[in-house]
Scaffold this motif. Structure first.
Motif, PDB file in Angstrom:
ATOM      1  N   UNK A  69       0.976  -3.198  -1.850  1.00 28.24           N
ATOM      2  CA  UNK A  69       1.824  -2.388  -1.574  1.00 28.24           C
ATOM      3  C   UNK A  69       2.462  -1.398  -2.485  1.00 28.24           C
ATOM      4  N   UNK A  70       2.477   0.176  -2.335  1.00 32.38           N
ATOM      5  CA  UNK A  70       2.369   0.387  -3.606  1.00 32.38           C
ATOM      6  C   UNK A  70       4.174   1.579  -3.829  1.00 32.38           C
ATOM      7  N   UNK A  71       4.516   1.089  -3.443  1.00 32.29           N
ATOM      8  CA  UNK A  71       6.386   0.755  -3.685  1.00 32.29           C
ATOM      9  C   UNK A  71       6.549   1.822  -4.413  1.00 32.29           C
ATOM     10  N   UNK A  72       6.180   1.438  -5.913  1.00 37.86           N
ATOM     11  CA  UNK A  72       6.873   2.774  -6.991  1.00 37.86           C
ATOM     12  C   UNK A  72       6.313   3.764  -6.607  1.00 37.86           C
ATOM     13  N   UNK A  73       5.480   4.541  -5.986  1.00 39.27           N
ATOM     14  CA  UNK A  73       5.487   5.916  -6.042  1.00 39.27           C
ATOM     15  C   UNK A  73       6.034   6.634  -4.673  1.00 39.27           C
ATOM     16  N   UNK A  74       7.142   5.157  -4.044  1.00 38.26           N
ATOM     17  CA  UNK A  74       8.405   6.098  -2.775  1.00 38.26           C
ATOM     18  C   UNK A  74       9.652   6.288  -4.285  1.00 38.26           C
ATOM     19  N   UNK A  75      10.688   7.642  -3.675  1.00 37.28           N
ATOM     20  CA  UNK A  75      11.290   7.601  -4.601  1.00 37.28           C
ATOM     21  C   UNK A  75      12.709   8.352  -3.557  1.00 37.28           C
ATOM     22  N   UNK A  76      13.896   8.133  -4.022  1.00 44.79           N
ATOM     23  CA  UNK A  76      15.347   8.200  -2.671  1.00 44.79           C
ATOM     24  C   UNK A  76      15.861   9.946  -3.703  1.00 44.79           C
ATOM     25  N   UNK A 295      -5.365 -10.177   5.733  1.00 42.94           N
ATOM     26  CA  UNK A 295      -3.890  -9.875   5.313  1.00 42.94           C
ATOM     27  C   UNK A 295      -3.834  -7.924   5.602  1.00 42.94           C
ATOM     28  N   UNK A 296      -2.735  -7.716   5.259  1.00 42.75           N
ATOM     29  CA  UNK A 296      -2.399  -6.404   5.313  1.00 42.75           C
ATOM     30  C   UNK A 296      -1.665  -6.119   4.580  1.00 42.75           C
ATOM     31  N   UNK A 297      -0.927  -4.789   3.736  1.00 46.92           N
ATOM     32  CA  UNK A 297       0.067  -4.933   2.598  1.00 46.92           C
ATOM     33  C   UNK A 297       1.532  -4.326   3.102  1.00 46.92           C
ATOM     34  N   UNK A 298       2.474  -5.045   2.889  1.00 49.60           N
ATOM     35  CA  UNK A 298       3.590  -4.982   3.915  1.00 49.60           C
ATOM     36  C   UNK A 298       4.135  -3.589   3.830  1.00 49.60           C
ATOM     37  N   UNK A 299       4.138  -2.847   2.711  1.00 52.92           N
ATOM     38  CA  UNK A 299       4.326  -1.099   3.290  1.00 52.92           C
ATOM     39  C   UNK A 299       3.707  -0.749   4.405  1.00 52.92           C
ATOM     40  N   UNK A 300       2.264  -1.269   4.174  1.00 52.97           N
ATOM     41  CA  UNK A 300       1.845  -0.372   5.512  1.00 52.97           C
ATOM     42  C   UNK A 300       2.280  -1.418   6.581  1.00 52.97           C
ATOM     43  N   UNK A 301       1.889  -2.484   6.879  1.00 57.66           N
ATOM     44  CA  UNK A 301       2.364  -2.880   8.180  1.00 57.66           C
ATOM     45  C   UNK A 301       3.741  -2.950   8.605  1.00 57.66           C
ATOM     46  N   UNK A 419      13.937  10.733   6.102  1.00 55.16           N
ATOM     47  CA  UNK A 419      14.267  12.043   4.878  1.00 55.16           C
ATOM     48  C   UNK A 419      14.728  11.769   4.002  1.00 55.16           C
ATOM     49  N   UNK A 420      15.074  10.941   3.375  1.00 53.08           N
ATOM     50  CA  UNK A 420      16.060  10.728   1.891  1.00 53.08           C
ATOM     51  C   UNK A 420      14.631  10.090   1.182  1.00 53.08           C
ATOM     52  N   UNK A 421      13.540  10.020   1.849  1.00 58.66           N
ATOM     53  CA  UNK A 421      12.629   9.608   0.794  1.00 58.66           C
ATOM     54  C   UNK A 421      11.759  11.458   0.275  1.00 58.66           C
ATOM     55  N   UNK A 422      10.975  10.667  -0.808  1.00 57.81           N
ATOM     56  CA  UNK A 422       9.859  11.108  -1.593  1.00 57.81           C
ATOM     57  C   UNK A 422       8.050  10.417  -1.484  1.00 57.81           C
ATOM     58  N   UNK A 423       7.119  11.159  -1.745  1.00 61.28           N
ATOM     59  CA  UNK A 423       5.867   9.976  -2.599  1.00 61.28           C
ATOM     60  C   UNK A 423       5.390  10.383  -3.204  1.00 61.28           C
ATOM     61  N   UNK A 424       5.117  10.074  -4.416  1.00 62.62           N
ATOM     62  CA  UNK A 424       4.328  11.379  -5.380  1.00 62.62           C
ATOM     63  C   UNK A 424       2.674  10.609  -4.848  1.00 62.62           C
ATOM     64  N   UNK A 425       2.172  10.001  -3.616  1.00 59.86           N
ATOM     65  CA  UNK A 425       0.994  10.252  -3.339  1.00 59.86           C
ATOM     66  C   UNK A 425       1.030  11.071  -2.432  1.00 59.86           C
ATOM     67  N   UNK A 426       0.290  12.378  -2.327  1.00 59.98           N
ATOM     68  CA  UNK A 426      -0.183  12.904  -1.153  1.00 59.98           C
ATOM     69  C   UNK A 426      -0.549  12.386   0.550  1.00 59.98           C
ATOM     70  N   UNK A 427      -1.547  11.026   0.061  1.00 60.87           N
ATOM     71  CA  UNK A 427      -2.202  10.325   1.223  1.00 60.87           C
ATOM     72  C   UNK A 427      -1.158   9.652   1.829  1.00 60.87           C
ATOM     73  N   UNK A 428      -0.640   8.735   0.900  1.00 61.39           N
ATOM     74  CA  UNK A 428       0.813   8.025   1.172  1.00 61.39           C
ATOM     75  C   UNK A 428       1.463   8.479   2.027  1.00 61.39           C
TER      76      UNK A 428
END
Length: 474
Positions: A69-76, A295-301, A419-428
């Motif tokens: 789960x790439x939580x680090x690609x999400x920023x507030x 299983x499935x990664x937490x973020x995706x699930x 709406x308070x988030x942005x992601x540094x990975x375009x596909x994600x």
């Protein structure tokens, strides 16, 4: 004289070792273990040895080291003028309600709950008491795990969630009537629904009595609930539990690619809440294949769960609790922003509870020996200190989440959303339905269209005037 002799011997040994390392062929060279370890991995070498010794599935504590789960690609996204930050002094609301449609909803002061970790099958009685007391001090709930109701634990828990479990140990009216919420445990992220158990010789008299086991009888967690052999059975079970006890009735399952199909049945059953347990979840000691490869990664699930419940039109009255590998305030708040109503924490709660008490086991034994039911140092755990450390950890995490809310211009943790988030990975970003960090909010269609070039150079029909400095050169 001694120092001189030591230096001579050490120098001679070093010269000999270096000579062999640089001159011996690889098949006779100790250095060959270095590329072997790089190829196979030290963890796999050690685990191969364990398998070769026992001939049984090996059990690794606290879950998989594989984190997908790439939580680090999400920023507030903080605000300054576009929307004003929340005025300091304004109280940030942190409360959450689990199962708003139930006759007796569960109201908690914070959205971080202690996950299911069972007495006997996983933790010692002292550890369970400390978790319950610490959770109560912080204003949140603790969970029984797949275990019977333990009086000492229930007494300490202000809010107590009990698992209707596959071992059958919490499934009697006497126990269910003492719960603040009922969680039907169909599986978990680190073990799925594989059958598990504790052998008779590992069961003490206290655990045997609590589980109502006969002498010589193993404690078995079956792959299914004994009274659920079809989707229709599950629906009837939920209906009965909601009617008889009035508290929120939810279900916990191991996230998988069939997630939406499972949720369809849960929605038909009208569960009050869903616990989606991702592949990064912990356990006291699950087989490695179930931890690393199922299983499935937490973020995706989590994202898929929220999206599907919204599609079904039931999200407003079906609470979502995210679980599996969540270890920091940032993780917790990002999960809430993606649609979770609350989060479960397990491994990190144990680490916080043990704090310096893990030194009682270290360095001769691993830290979990202080809290496990079969741990060599379980008797040394100080319940009062453990509870205090856990409560302080939870308070610290919530205070950090509140600071983020100030920066985002929110007054309630529940107001924080995608709406308070942005992601540094375009596909994600596209999958999570949040803005991609490479384009402004108004230009997100460019990210969705997959364009690689910057927007200012794709405007058709616009010819910029040559800069004055360049005109002078001509």
């Amino acid at each position: 004289m001694f120092a001189w002799l030591t230096r001579k011997i050490t120098n001679a040994m070093s010269d000999s070792m270096m000579g062999r390392m640089l001159q011996d062929p690889y098949t006779e060279n100790m250095f060959s273990m270095f590329p072997i370890a790089r190829k196979i991995g030290m963890q796999n070498i050690v685990e191969a040895g364990m398998r070769a010794e026992s001939g049984k599935p090996i059990e690794r504590p606290l879950g998989s080291p594989v984190v997908l789960s790439p939580w680090e690609t999400l920023l507030f996204s903080p605000v300054h003028l576009f929307r004003m930050p929340t005025q300091d002094g304004v109280e940030i609301q942190t409360g959450v309600t689990i199962g708003s449609a139930a006759n007796k909803p569960l109201h908690l002061e914070i959205p971080v709950l202690i996950s299911g970790m069972s007495y006997g099958g996983a933790l010692s009685l002292k550890a369970k008491i400390a978790l319950a007391r610490g959770a109560s001090m912080a204003g949140t709930a603790t969970n029984s795990g797949e275990a019977p109701l333990i009086d000492e634990e229930r007494k300490e828990a202000k809010y107590f969630i009990g698992q209707y479990n596959r071992g059958g140990w919490m499934n009697t009216p006497e126990q269910l009537s003492r719960l603040d919420a009922i969680e039907i445990q169909l599986g978990q992220g680190a073990q799925a629904a594989a059958p598990m158990g504790t052998e008779s010789h590992q069961i003490g008299s206290d655990m045997r009595k609590a589980m109502r086991l006969k002498p010589g009888e193993d404690a078995v967690i079956h792959s299914r609930l004994t009274d659920v052999n079809s989707a229709r059975d599950f629906i009837k079970l939920v209906e009965r539990l909601r009617k008889e006890y009035g508290v929120p009735v939810g279900f916990k399952f191991a996230a998988s690619h069939y997630l939406e199909k499972e949720l369809d049945i849960a929605a038909e059953a009208e569960v009050d809440y869903v616990v989606v347990d991702g592949a990064e979840a912990g356990t006291h000691g699950g087989p490695t294949i179930l931890q690393d490869d199922v299983g499935l990664p937490t973020l995706h699930a989590l994202s898929r769960t929220v999206r599907h419940l919204n599609k079904l039109g039931v999200k407003d009255h079906t609470s979502v609790i995210a679980a599996g590998g969540l270890v920091s305030p940032g993780h917790f708040l990002k999960a809430l922003a993606l649609g979770a109503d609350a989060v479960y924490i397990g491994s990190i709660a144990l680490i916080a509870m043990m704090q310096t008490q893990m030194n009682k086991a270290l360095p001769l034994e691993p830290a979990p020996q202080s809290v496990l039911y079969l741990g060599k140092f379980k008797g040394d755990l100080n319940i009062e200190k453990g509870a205090e450390h856990l409560a302080k950890f939870l308070k610290s995490c919530v205070e950090e989440m509140k600071l983020a809310a100030y920066a985002l211009g929110r007054t309630d943790l529940a107001q924080i959303s995608r709406e308070n988030l942005v992601c540094t990975d375009r596909d994600l970003a596209r999958f999570l339905e949040v803005d991609f960090a490479g384009f402004s909010h108004e230009e997100q269609h460019l990210a969705r269209e997959g364009l690689q070039i910057m927007p200012e150079i794709i405007l058709e029909g616009v010819v910029e005037e040559e800069p004055p400095a360049l005109r002078k050169v001509h």
